[in-house]
Design a protein around this motif. Sequence first.
Motif, PDB file in Angstrom:
ATOM      1  N   THR A   1       0.834  -1.204   0.000  1.00 11.81           N
ATOM      2  CA  THR A   1       0.000   0.000   0.000  1.00 11.81           C
ATOM      3  C   THR A   1       0.867   1.251   0.000  1.00 11.81           C
ATOM      4  O   THR A   1       0.604   2.215  -0.735  1.00 11.81           O
ATOM      5  CB  THR A   1      -0.926   0.001   1.226  1.00 11.81           C
ATOM      6  N   ILE A   2       1.910   1.240   0.808  1.00 18.62           N
ATOM      7  CA  ILE A   2       2.806   2.403   0.907  1.00 18.62           C
ATOM      8  C   ILE A   2       3.475   2.697  -0.429  1.00 18.62           C
ATOM      9  O   ILE A   2       3.509   3.845  -0.891  1.00 18.62           O
ATOM     10  CB  ILE A   2       3.855   2.150   2.005  1.00 18.62           C
ATOM     11  N   ILE A   3       4.013   1.670  -1.069  1.00 12.71           N
ATOM     12  CA  ILE A   3       4.741   1.884  -2.322  1.00 12.71           C
ATOM     13  C   ILE A   3       3.781   2.156  -3.475  1.00 12.71           C
ATOM     14  O   ILE A   3       4.016   3.032  -4.312  1.00 12.71           O
ATOM     15  CB  ILE A   3       5.635   0.662  -2.628  1.00 12.71           C
ATOM     16  N   ARG A   4       2.679   1.438  -3.518  1.00 13.80           N
ATOM     17  CA  ARG A   4       1.713   1.622  -4.624  1.00 13.80           C
ATOM     18  C   ARG A   4       1.167   3.043  -4.653  1.00 13.80           C
ATOM     19  O   ARG A   4       1.017   3.644  -5.732  1.00 13.80           O
ATOM     20  CB  ARG A   4       0.561   0.628  -4.467  1.00 13.80           C
ATOM     21  N   HIS A   5       0.866   3.599  -3.480  1.00 15.21           N
ATOM     22  CA  HIS A   5       0.267   4.928  -3.410  1.00 15.21           C
ATOM     23  C   HIS A   5       1.299   6.033  -3.164  1.00 15.21           C
ATOM     24  O   HIS A   5       0.917   7.203  -3.035  1.00 15.21           O
ATOM     25  CB  HIS A   5      -0.810   4.963  -2.320  1.00 15.21           C
TER      26      HIS A   5
END
Length: 374
Positions: free
Chosen positions: A40-44
């Motif tokens: 979630t952190i990297i995707r967003h």
Amino acid sequence: MRYIDEFQDPDLARRLLDDIHSIVTRPWALMEVCGGQTHTIIRHGIDQLLPEQVELIHGPGCPVCVTPLEVIDKALEIASRPEVIFCSFGDMLRVPGTGRDLFQVRSAGGDVRVVYSPLDALRIAQENPRREVVFFGIGFETTAPPNAMTVYQARKLNIPNFSLLVSHVRVPPAIEAIMESPSCRVQAFLAAGHVCSVMGLGEYPELAERYRVPIVVTGFEPLDILEGVRRTVRQLERGEHTVDNAYQRAVRPEGNPAAQAMLEDVFEVTDRAWRGIGVIPRSGWRLSPRYRQYDAEYRFSVTGIDTREPAECRSGEVLQGLLKPHECEAFGTTCTPRNPLGATMVSSEGACAAYYLYRRLDLTTPSLEASTVV
């Protein structure tokens, strides 16, 4: 929660980010424990939106990634036997063992099947009484209860040809091991909400007090992560170190007593090796003596397997938060999801896979521009 969009609202995200920017005054290093949170952190791009003083360190929270090479090789040995139907979740089939993976075993004639539940494997055992059916049981406290329930059902229904290859691990001892490391830079933890939904919060206050680190339980959507970071930074700035539940819609302080009772009945705590990290005392489960007959490792006598990690794979450093995936020389070149050197690149929750999927082009852009200029 009614709609998942409520936890991806950009206006609310901006307000949380503004609040974080307003309260931070010094550098802080936070570790998210769960691989799902990492994605979630990297995707967003959450890590890129936070103040530069706030660093997110990716922890060993991917169950596929921490399954030790020795256990993978044991799975390969068992799956290669003609009398065995070997069942696993799909994300384990491409995890490299010593020289091969489960896909290669299947292509060589092994009966390796992807299932969506351990109960699927139990059903296959009922339908194939002349074959040995083995389910590959890996994961943290989240996946351990259904695997325990399946073994319980096998015993209750007297299904003798079913067994479980166990590689379950526990989060609190991993946090302890990280904090005891001489190279540790972690000052706070974002704890995994789904783990705490099972086990509750009982084991965390002692860790927060002993190591003087805030531990904030968070979910997996962007607003969950940002709220967790906000609460964590606020504690750090105030010099506090308590356990805070920012995921109350799913986590109760006591957890799930029924699931805990099933774990206590079927499993017993044991020392467990973590891939790329080593043995962490009391960090895993194995089948208790009462259910030992369903232990595939015991049933198939797969012992004495000698393993060695590829020298060029630095996934152990990634799992310990000592290295960002793109800082590994093999990232995106000799190590890709199609030809992974380690589990962190092939797993759907692996940090290397997240960087490759969502940030690979950003990381390679400077070198491409430089070559264009030349």
